[in-house]
Design a protein around this motif. Structure first.
Motif, PDB file in Angstrom:
ATOM      1  N   GLY A  43       0.817  -1.220   0.000  1.00 32.02           N
ATOM      2  CA  GLY A  43       0.000   0.000   0.000  1.00 32.02           C
ATOM      3  C   GLY A  43       0.846   1.264   0.000  1.00 32.02           C
ATOM      4  O   GLY A  43       0.313   2.368   0.063  1.00 32.02           O
ATOM      5  N   TYR A  44       2.172   1.140  -0.072  1.00 30.77           N
ATOM      6  CA  TYR A  44       3.041   2.323  -0.129  1.00 30.77           C
ATOM      7  C   TYR A  44       3.204   2.750  -1.584  1.00 30.77           C
ATOM      8  O   TYR A  44       3.104   1.919  -2.497  1.00 30.77           O
ATOM      9  N   THR A  45       3.473   4.046  -1.795  1.00 37.27           N
ATOM     10  CA  THR A  45       3.677   4.497  -3.178  1.00 37.27           C
ATOM     11  C   THR A  45       5.156   4.721  -3.472  1.00 37.27           C
ATOM     12  O   THR A  45       5.537   4.960  -4.615  1.00 37.27           O
ATOM     13  N   LEU A  46       5.990   4.671  -2.444  1.00 37.14           N
ATOM     14  CA  LEU A  46       7.428   4.942  -2.600  1.00 37.14           C
ATOM     15  C   LEU A  46       8.189   4.056  -1.618  1.00 37.14           C
ATOM     16  O   LEU A  46       7.846   4.031  -0.429  1.00 37.14           O
ATOM     17  N   ILE A  47       9.178   3.315  -2.106  1.00 38.73           N
ATOM     18  CA  ILE A  47       9.969   2.460  -1.198  1.00 38.73           C
ATOM     19  C   ILE A  47      11.456   2.496  -1.612  1.00 38.73           C
ATOM     20  O   ILE A  47      11.776   2.841  -2.754  1.00 38.73           O
ATOM     21  N   PRO A  48      12.366   2.110  -0.708  1.00 37.66           N
ATOM     22  CA  PRO A  48      13.796   2.145  -1.021  1.00 37.66           C
ATOM     23  C   PRO A  48      14.225   1.024  -1.980  1.00 37.66           C
ATOM     24  O   PRO A  48      13.628  -0.049  -2.020  1.00 37.66           O
ATOM     25  N   VAL A  49      15.289   1.327  -2.715  1.00 28.88           N
ATOM     26  CA  VAL A  49      15.933   0.360  -3.623  1.00 28.88           C
ATOM     27  C   VAL A  49      17.342   0.092  -3.086  1.00 28.88           C
ATOM     28  O   VAL A  49      18.085   1.040  -2.790  1.00 28.88           O
ATOM     29  N   LEU A  50      17.690  -1.195  -2.961  1.00 33.05           N
ATOM     30  CA  LEU A  50      19.001  -1.578  -2.431  1.00 33.05           C
ATOM     31  C   LEU A  50      19.737  -2.441  -3.438  1.00 33.05           C
ATOM     32  O   LEU A  50      19.135  -2.954  -4.384  1.00 33.05           O
ATOM     33  N   ASP A  51      21.065  -2.627  -3.217  1.00 30.76           N
ATOM     34  CA  ASP A  51      21.754  -3.655  -3.991  1.00 30.76           C
ATOM     35  C   ASP A  51      21.840  -4.917  -3.132  1.00 30.76           C
ATOM     36  O   ASP A  51      21.393  -4.929  -1.983  1.00 30.76           O
ATOM     37  N   TYR A  52      22.433  -5.982  -3.692  1.00 29.95           N
ATOM     38  CA  TYR A  52      22.415  -7.250  -2.951  1.00 29.95           C
ATOM     39  C   TYR A  52      23.340  -7.243  -1.729  1.00 29.95           C
ATOM     40  O   TYR A  52      23.332  -8.176  -0.939  1.00 29.95           O
ATOM     41  N   ASP A  53      24.149  -6.172  -1.566  1.00 36.03           N
ATOM     42  CA  ASP A  53      24.960  -6.033  -0.339  1.00 36.03           C
ATOM     43  C   ASP A  53      24.262  -5.138   0.680  1.00 36.03           C
ATOM     44  O   ASP A  53      24.893  -4.658   1.624  1.00 36.03           O
ATOM     45  N   ASN A  54      22.959  -4.894   0.434  1.00 38.01           N
ATOM     46  CA  ASN A  54      22.167  -4.016   1.314  1.00 38.01           C
ATOM     47  C   ASN A  54      22.629  -2.574   1.336  1.00 38.01           C
ATOM     48  O   ASN A  54      22.406  -1.851   2.312  1.00 38.01           O
ATOM     49  N   LYS A  55      23.299  -2.149   0.251  1.00 38.92           N
ATOM     50  CA  LYS A  55      23.671  -0.722   0.145  1.00 38.92           C
ATOM     51  C   LYS A  55      22.502   0.023  -0.489  1.00 38.92           C
ATOM     52  O   LYS A  55      21.829  -0.498  -1.393  1.00 38.92           O
ATOM     53  N   TYR A  56      22.331   1.248  -0.017  1.00 39.90           N
ATOM     54  CA  TYR A  56      21.228   2.073  -0.519  1.00 39.90           C
ATOM     55  C   TYR A  56      21.543   2.580  -1.931  1.00 39.90           C
ATOM     56  O   TYR A  56      22.631   3.078  -2.197  1.00 39.90           O
ATOM     57  N   ILE A  57      20.554   2.453  -2.824  1.00 44.32           N
ATOM     58  CA  ILE A  57      20.723   2.933  -4.211  1.00 44.32           C
ATOM     59  C   ILE A  57      19.835   4.146  -4.491  1.00 44.32           C
ATOM     60  O   ILE A  57      20.243   5.094  -5.143  1.00 44.32           O
ATOM     61  N   GLY A  58      18.579   4.100  -4.001  1.00 39.91           N
ATOM     62  CA  GLY A  58      17.642   5.198  -4.277  1.00 39.91           C
ATOM     63  C   GLY A  58      16.236   4.771  -3.905  1.00 39.91           C
ATOM     64  O   GLY A  58      16.045   3.939  -3.027  1.00 39.91           O
ATOM     65  N   MET A  59      15.270   5.327  -4.625  1.00 42.83           N
ATOM     66  CA  MET A  59      13.854   5.044  -4.332  1.00 42.83           C
ATOM     67  C   MET A  59      13.132   4.659  -5.614  1.00 42.83           C
ATOM     68  O   MET A  59      13.563   5.045  -6.714  1.00 42.83           O
ATOM     69  N   ILE A  60      12.007   3.961  -5.458  1.00 42.62           N
ATOM     70  CA  ILE A  60      11.164   3.674  -6.614  1.00 42.62           C
ATOM     71  C   ILE A  60       9.719   4.003  -6.237  1.00 42.62           C
ATOM     72  O   ILE A  60       9.334   3.797  -5.082  1.00 42.62           O
TER      73      ILE A  60
END
Ligand code: AMP
Length: 147
Positions: A43-60
């Motif tokens: 039900g969220y419209t915006l969530i975080p995007v990570l890489d497979y090492d759990n590093k932050y990349i951005g949002m979608i």
């Protein structure tokens, strides 16, 4: 802001963070189909995007996904499994670094409903939502720490 109030906030800052383990997210290599499913199910419209090492990349967000599959006259839903999240990730969203000040938090929460927190290695730590920060602020205003 009253200094002791600010100090109280900064000391308790960790209490504000919803830990990574409880945050709905997607990986940059996931398909847009997967991201749309996660967004719809949570039900969220915006969530975080990570890489497979759990590093932050951005949002979608939903809007970015729909924009990407928009054809001239129709929405190309058949593209959803083919396109990766990395194609539509929002990379210029502000983040908080561990140890952030309450002023920085307030400044960003004016424009954003939540912010991601990362450590010095850019590892994703969790999020702070406007709702949690405002709740604490309201509580502190009703129970000033220096009285
Ligand atoms: P809230 O203030 O709780 O409505 O949260 C504001 C926004 O923060 C939501 O619309 C989501 O985009 C994001 N959010 C809050 N909690 C989570 C969570 N557990 N996982 C992912 N995103 C979240």
């Amino acid at each position: 802001m009253n200094n002791s109030l600010k100090e109280e906030f900064e000391l308790a800052m960790e209490d504000y963070v919803i830990p990574a383990s409880k945050v709905a997210h997607v990986f940059e290599d996931n398909s847009l189909e997967h991201a749309l499913l996660v967004l719809t199910n949570t039900g969220y419209t915006l969530i975080p995007v990570l890489d497979y090492d759990n590093k932050y990349i951005g949002m979608i967000n939903n809007a970015g996904i729909m924009n990407d599959i928009m054809g001239v006259e129709s929405i190309l839903f058949e593209n959803l499994p083919e396109v990766k999240v990395s194609n539509v990730v929002i990379r210029d969203y502000p983040v908080l670094r561990v140890g952030f000040s309450f002023e920085i938090l307030l400044k960003h929460l004016i424009d954003h409903s939540f912010l991601c927190v990362v450590d010095d290695d850019n590892e994703f730590v969790g999020i702070v939502t406007r709702r949690v920060a405002l709740k604490r602020l309201a509580k502190a205003i009703h129970q000033p720490v220096d009285q």
